[in-house]
Design an enzyme around this catalytic site. Structure first.
Site, PDB file in Angstrom:
ATOM      1  N   LYS A  29      26.399  45.648  25.084  1.00  0.00           N
ATOM      2  CA  LYS A  29      26.198  46.807  25.964  1.00  0.00           C
ATOM      3  C   LYS A  29      25.766  48.050  25.169  1.00  0.00           C
ATOM      4  O   LYS A  29      24.840  48.737  25.557  1.00  0.00           O
ATOM      5  CB  LYS A  29      27.491  47.147  26.722  1.00  0.00           C
ATOM      6  CG  LYS A  29      27.964  46.061  27.655  1.00  0.00           C
ATOM      7  CD  LYS A  29      29.176  46.506  28.459  1.00  0.00           C
ATOM      8  CE  LYS A  29      30.383  46.830  27.610  1.00  0.00           C
ATOM      9  NZ  LYS A  29      31.221  45.678  27.224  1.00  0.00           N
TER      10      LYS A  29
ATOM     11  N   ARG B 258      35.384  49.409  34.790  1.00  0.00           N
ATOM     12  CA  ARG B 258      35.930  48.155  34.294  1.00  0.00           C
ATOM     13  C   ARG B 258      36.871  47.509  35.298  1.00  0.00           C
ATOM     14  O   ARG B 258      37.368  46.417  35.037  1.00  0.00           O
ATOM     15  CB  ARG B 258      36.728  48.432  33.022  1.00  0.00           C
ATOM     16  CG  ARG B 258      35.997  48.063  31.745  1.00  0.00           C
ATOM     17  CD  ARG B 258      36.911  48.456  30.600  1.00  0.00           C
ATOM     18  NE  ARG B 258      36.660  47.728  29.397  1.00  0.00           N
ATOM     19  CZ  ARG B 258      35.859  48.152  28.409  1.00  0.00           C
ATOM     20  NH1 ARG B 258      35.181  49.245  28.530  1.00  0.00           N
ATOM     21  NH2 ARG B 258      35.748  47.431  27.322  1.00  0.00           N
TER      22      ARG B 258
ATOM     23  N   ARG C 209      31.444  42.367  13.728  1.00  0.00           N
ATOM     24  CA  ARG C 209      31.481  43.819  13.866  1.00  0.00           C
ATOM     25  C   ARG C 209      32.740  44.385  13.206  1.00  0.00           C
ATOM     26  O   ARG C 209      32.704  45.440  12.581  1.00  0.00           O
ATOM     27  CB  ARG C 209      31.440  44.203  15.351  1.00  0.00           C
ATOM     28  CG  ARG C 209      31.373  45.710  15.568  1.00  0.00           C
ATOM     29  CD  ARG C 209      31.133  46.054  17.012  1.00  0.00           C
ATOM     30  NE  ARG C 209      32.360  45.998  17.799  1.00  0.00           N
ATOM     31  CZ  ARG C 209      32.422  46.211  19.103  1.00  0.00           C
ATOM     32  NH1 ARG C 209      31.308  46.463  19.784  1.00  0.00           N
ATOM     33  NH2 ARG C 209      33.558  46.150  19.749  1.00  0.00           N
TER      34      ARG C 209
ATOM     35  N   ARG D 244      37.095  49.370  13.583  1.00  0.00           N
ATOM     36  CA  ARG D 244      37.813  49.510  14.856  1.00  0.00           C
ATOM     37  C   ARG D 244      39.089  48.677  14.838  1.00  0.00           C
ATOM     38  O   ARG D 244      39.057  47.492  14.518  1.00  0.00           O
ATOM     39  CB  ARG D 244      36.909  49.079  16.020  1.00  0.00           C
ATOM     40  CG  ARG D 244      36.033  50.208  16.504  1.00  0.00           C
ATOM     41  CD  ARG D 244      35.116  49.791  17.613  1.00  0.00           C
ATOM     42  NE  ARG D 244      35.776  49.144  18.741  1.00  0.00           N
ATOM     43  CZ  ARG D 244      35.209  48.976  19.915  1.00  0.00           C
ATOM     44  NH1 ARG D 244      33.972  49.413  20.131  1.00  0.00           N
ATOM     45  NH2 ARG D 244      35.854  48.362  20.880  1.00  0.00           N
TER      46      ARG D 244
ATOM     47  N   ARG E 224      41.433  41.206  24.820  1.00  0.00           N
ATOM     48  CA  ARG E 224      40.357  41.921  25.525  1.00  0.00           C
ATOM     49  C   ARG E 224      39.572  40.975  26.417  1.00  0.00           C
ATOM     50  O   ARG E 224      39.168  41.345  27.525  1.00  0.00           O
ATOM     51  CB  ARG E 224      39.423  42.591  24.506  1.00  0.00           C
ATOM     52  CG  ARG E 224      40.034  43.855  23.900  1.00  0.00           C
ATOM     53  CD  ARG E 224      39.474  44.187  22.542  1.00  0.00           C
ATOM     54  NE  ARG E 224      38.077  44.583  22.581  1.00  0.00           N
ATOM     55  CZ  ARG E 224      37.292  44.611  21.499  1.00  0.00           C
ATOM     56  NH1 ARG E 224      37.766  44.258  20.316  1.00  0.00           N
ATOM     57  NH2 ARG E 224      36.053  44.987  21.611  1.00  0.00           N
TER      58      ARG E 224
HETATM   59  P1  ADP Z   1      34.257  46.791  24.143  1.00  0.00           P
HETATM   60  O1  ADP Z   1      33.542  46.728  25.429  1.00  0.00           O
HETATM   61  O2  ADP Z   1      33.401  46.399  22.977  1.00  0.00           O
HETATM   62  O3  ADP Z   1      35.571  46.077  24.179  1.00  0.00           O
HETATM   63  P2  ADP Z   1      34.755  49.705  24.400  1.00  0.00           P
HETATM   64  O4  ADP Z   1      34.419  50.575  23.246  1.00  0.00           O
HETATM   65  O5  ADP Z   1      33.963  49.851  25.639  1.00  0.00           O
HETATM   66  O6  ADP Z   1      34.683  48.255  23.787  1.00  0.00           O
HETATM   67  O7  ADP Z   1      36.291  49.886  24.781  1.00  0.00           O
HETATM   68  C1  ADP Z   1      37.340  49.725  23.839  1.00  0.00           C
HETATM   69  C2  ADP Z   1      38.712  49.778  24.546  1.00  0.00           C
HETATM   70  O8  ADP Z   1      38.866  51.066  25.210  1.00  0.00           O
HETATM   71  C3  ADP Z   1      38.926  48.750  25.661  1.00  0.00           C
HETATM   72  O9  ADP Z   1      39.385  47.499  25.164  1.00  0.00           O
HETATM   73  C4  ADP Z   1      39.962  49.470  26.544  1.00  0.00           C
HETATM   74  O10 ADP Z   1      41.252  49.363  26.006  1.00  0.00           O
HETATM   75  C5  ADP Z   1      39.559  50.932  26.470  1.00  0.00           C
HETATM   76  N1  ADP Z   1      38.620  51.289  27.576  1.00  0.00           N
HETATM   77  C6  ADP Z   1      37.312  51.660  27.428  1.00  0.00           C
HETATM   78  N2  ADP Z   1      36.765  51.930  28.636  1.00  0.00           N
HETATM   79  C7  ADP Z   1      37.742  51.712  29.564  1.00  0.00           C
HETATM   80  C8  ADP Z   1      37.807  51.784  30.982  1.00  0.00           C
HETATM   81  N3  ADP Z   1      36.736  52.133  31.714  1.00  0.00           N
HETATM   82  N4  ADP Z   1      38.983  51.469  31.609  1.00  0.00           N
HETATM   83  C9  ADP Z   1      40.056  51.116  30.898  1.00  0.00           C
HETATM   84  N5  ADP Z   1      40.070  51.014  29.551  1.00  0.00           N
HETATM   85  C10 ADP Z   1      38.935  51.299  28.884  1.00  0.00           C
END
Ligand code: ADP
Length: 190
Positions: A14, A89, A128, A134, A145
């Site tokens: 993404k 999400r 990554r 991270r 996740r």
């Molecule tokens: P990825 O999609 O690669 O897992 P992101 O950087 O989008 O990583 O998100 C990392 C973490 O941040 C998620 O695993 C979650 O815990 C939190 N997070 C991000 N966006 C949201 C959201 N819209 N709702 C709830 N938690 C979120």
């Protein structure tokens, strides 16, 4: 406005594809993951609460995310459009986003769903993790996740199918090949 939701499991590409879309169509980028990481870095109350969820591979509660988003959205008022990366999400987040956009006289144009096999997702995230620093790019957290994704986020596809906004994109192949499929879809809808 050209408002795009980019959707897919963790590791589906993404962030990478968002960057290319932004350059091509001159859009603003809203990544809830980036906003949360900035809050954590700045040591805010929201950051402290969010960190506890993120480190366990769990989603941050909807209300925190929705409250945070309204402010971010207002800061992008002048943009030609927005790409939403990592948001919504959950179904409540998608419903809240629709209300927020409608209140501002706009709506989602399309939801692009990047489809990638699970084995490939895990490999990409572990790779990554070697460079990203991270705290959530380790095998145990990655597995949590992916469970959160399957249980809470994947059902969002149905929501956007009903809205007539869902388009599946094959997320395997080269970055350029995937971007070419994305461009075709956006150009047909914009
Ligand atoms: P990825 O999609 O690669 O897992 P992101 O950087 O989008 O990583 O998100 C990392 C973490 O941040 C998620 O695993 C979650 O815990 C939190 N997070 C991000 N966006 C949201 C959201 N819209 N709702 C709830 N938690 C979120």
């Amino acid at each position: 406005m050209l408002n795009i939701v980019i959707f897919g499991a963790p590791g589906s590409g993404k962030g990478t594809q968002s960057e290319l879309i932004i350059k091509e169509y001159d859009l603003a980028h809203i990544s809830t993951g980036d906003v949360l990481r900035a809050e954590i870095k700045n040591g805010t109350e929201l950051g402290k609460t969010a960190a506890a969820y993120i480190e366990k591979g769990q989603l941050v509660p909807d209300q925190l995310i929705i409250d945070m988003l309204a402010g971010v959205l207002d800061s992008k008022k002048e943009a030609k459009g927005v790409i939403f990366d990592g948001f919504p999400r959950t179904i409540p987040q998608a419903e809240a986003l629709k209300v927020m956009l409608n209140e501002r006289g706009t709506d989602i144009t399309v939801m692009l769903s990047l489809e990638v096999e699970e084995e490939e997702l895990i490999n990409r995230l572990l790779e990554r993790g070697k460079v990203s620093g991270r705290s959530d790019d380790n095998l145990e957290t990655i597995q949590s996740r992916l469970v959160e994704y399957r249980e809470k986020t994947a059902p969002l596809a149905d929501y956007y199918i009903q809205e007539g906004k869902y388009v599946a994109i094959k997320g395997m192949g080269t970055i350029d090949e995937i971007f070419a499929s994305i461009k075709e879809v956006i150009d047909a809808r914009k």
